[in-house]
Motif scaffolding. Structure first.
Motif, short mmCIF file in Angstrom:
data_model
loop_
_atom_site.label_atom_id
_atom_site.label_comp_id
_atom_site.label_asym_id
_atom_site.label_seq_id
_atom_site.Cartn_x
_atom_site.Cartn_y
_atom_site.Cartn_z
N VAL A 96 -5.38 43.82 69.77
CA VAL A 96 -4.68 45.07 69.51
C VAL A 96 -5.44 46.25 70.10
O VAL A 96 -4.84 47.20 70.64
N ASP A 97 -6.77 46.21 70.03
CA ASP A 97 -7.56 47.27 70.66
C ASP A 97 -7.24 47.37 72.15
O ASP A 97 -7.15 48.48 72.72
N ARG A 98 -7.08 46.22 72.78
CA ARG A 98 -6.75 46.23 74.21
C ARG A 98 -5.38 46.87 74.45
O ARG A 98 -5.20 47.65 75.38
N LEU A 99 -4.41 46.54 73.59
CA LEU A 99 -3.09 47.16 73.71
C LEU A 99 -3.21 48.68 73.56
O LEU A 99 -2.57 49.44 74.30
N GLN A 100 -4.01 49.10 72.60
CA GLN A 100 -4.12 50.55 72.34
C GLN A 100 -4.81 51.27 73.49
O GLN A 100 -4.48 52.41 73.78
N ARG A 101 -5.77 50.60 74.13
CA ARG A 101 -6.40 51.22 75.29
C ARG A 101 -5.41 51.42 76.43
O ARG A 101 -5.59 52.30 77.27
N ALA A 151 1.09 50.52 70.76
CA ALA A 151 0.82 50.18 69.36
C ALA A 151 -0.15 51.17 68.72
O ALA A 151 -1.17 50.78 68.13
N THR A 152 0.17 52.43 68.78
CA THR A 152 -0.74 53.44 68.27
C THR A 152 -0.21 54.19 67.05
O THR A 152 -1.01 54.68 66.24
N GLN A 153 1.10 54.30 66.88
CA GLN A 153 1.62 55.17 65.84
C GLN A 153 1.61 54.46 64.48
O GLN A 153 1.91 53.27 64.38
N GLU A 210 3.63 41.67 67.08
CA GLU A 210 2.94 40.39 67.04
C GLU A 210 2.19 40.17 68.35
O GLU A 210 2.48 40.79 69.37
N VAL A 211 1.20 39.28 68.28
CA VAL A 211 0.41 38.89 69.44
C VAL A 211 0.28 37.37 69.42
O VAL A 211 0.00 36.78 68.37
#
Length: 404
Positions: free
Chosen positions: A216-221, A225-227, A233-234
């Motif tokens: 999820v951190d990678r997605l946010q970078r 998926a921030t709000q 899902e992953v």
């Protein structure tokens, strides 16, 4: 609380099956301290030995089942897939076809029949099927529709050690268990798991696992998926699965056909509740805890993640497009004309099937097709990917894009 086996002894087989699987999952929750990852829940619901949806002996595919896949809708699907199969087998001077989870056997029967008529046939048609019930149905389908070719088929319990040819994964990845997450009000990541409830099971959040947190951190970078309130899902199994499929492939092509999106579309802000869906008797809903063991549970495929995993496994990205574009590129109009001949009734029937496969409101845009290859001289020229190349939509990094 979950019903016991004793209280369900007089119920019908479906109800007993449902209650026994609920009991099994309930014990797993208790043994895990009251909280079970959704990945583990989904794995048990779909694949628990003797009880999971895909391994128990209920009708799942076709008009009498819970859903219909492209090979059951029309023989045109398999006849079009024959085009890249012919090209790869021709370039290799032989080889096998390996189908992962062959469903009813309709794709295998039609594809073999088409290749027998137009050549070349694969040396072997291998089927990796975890469900004994489905494996038997596949044998019967192929024996009925392609009796002269059934001896060419082999059912496998595990992947071959070495393989050259074509791998087909039609609606396989959507049934792979996933982890679920949500962004809480503080903006931190929670993992959505499963606990007991008065009616069976329910969502509950817990501290996120390190592996899911990293994903999820990678997605946010990347801006996704921030709000607060966002959930999705992953698929943490996708990388190992891709490596397992790629490892025995010496030379050939992997075709992955499934419903899904490139990452920017999958995790867009408006899709704030993820893609989890359940299917029962041709009806779709979003409650994975209803009728456990009697319904399919699926999540869409992140095709960007698949392309990244393929690059890590040493595979080249041979193409990515929609099912509609792919089938048009494989000459579906010519296939229809040749199959129908001068028979207007047959033409009408084939045209109706083609609409189901091609129309954006049906399967044409919802389903995507990705080609992954190793050692092919002309992997960028394969049938199906020439009408419209959508690889740019995957938004791969510079390194990953260079691996094409």
């Amino acid at each position: 609380m979950t019903p016991s086996r004793q209280t369900t002894a007089n119920r019908d087989p479906a109800e007993r099956h449902h209650a026994e699987l609920e009991e099994l999952i309930g014990r797993a929750i208790d043994e895990a301290g009251g909280w079970l990852s959704f990945d583990r829940f989904m794995d048990l619901a779909l694949y628990a030995p003797g009880l999971g949806y895909y391994v128990a002996g209920a009708e799942k595919l076709g008009a009498e089942g819970d859903f219909v896949t492209a090979p059951e809708i029309s023989p045109l699907f398999a006849r079009c897939l024959a085009s890249p199969c012919r090209e790869v087998l021709g370039e290799l001077g032989g080889g096998d076809v390996l189908e992962l989870g062959a469903g009813s056997g309709a794709l295998a029967a039609e594809l073999l029949t088409t290749l027998a008529a137009e050549g070349p046939l694969p040396d072997r048609y291998l089927i990796l099927e975890p469900s004994p019930d489905l494996a038997e149905r596949q044998r019967q389908t192929i024996a009925r529709r392609a009796p002269a070719l059934v001896e060419r088929c082999n059912w496998l319990a595990r992947l071959p050690e070495r393989f050259s040819g074509v791998v087909l994964a039609n609606e396989v990845l959507d049934a792979m268990p996933v982890h679920r997450f949500r962004i809480n009000e503080a903006g931190a990541v929670d993992e959505i798991g499963v606990t007991r409830s008065d009616t069976g099971f329910a969502d509950t959040c817990a501290t996120v696992s390190s592996e899911l947190k990293s994903a999820v951190d990678r997605l946010q970078r990347q801006g996704f998926a921030t709000q607060p309130g966002y959930s999705s899902e992953v698929n943490l199994r996708l990388g190992p699965w891709t490596q397992a499929i790629a490892s025995p492939l010496e030379t050939g092509l992997i075709l992955v056909i499934d419903y899904g999106y490139p990452r920017p579309e999958y995790y867009r802000a408006e899709r704030s509740q993820g893609t989890l869906m359940c299917h029962s008797r041709h009806r779709a809903h979003d409650d994975p805890y209803r009728d456990v063991g009697l319904q399919d549970i699926t999540a869409h495929v992140d095709f960007t993640a698949l392309a990244e995993a393929a690059g890590d496994a040493g595979l080249a990205l041979a193409g990515y497009t929609t099912q509609s574009n792919f089938l048009i590129g494989c000459g579906i109009d010519t296939v229809i004309a040749e199959a129908a001949g001068d028979d207007p009734m047959k033409l009408a029937d084939l045209s109706a099937g083609a609409k189901q496969l091609l129309l954006p409101s049906r399967m044409g845009e919802r389903f995507q097709i990705m080609g992954l290859s190793r050692g092919l001289a002309d992997h960028d020229e394969l049938s199906g990917f020439q009408v419209r190349d959508l690889r740019d939509r995957l938004a791969l990094s510079g390194t990953e894009a260079q691996r094409r």
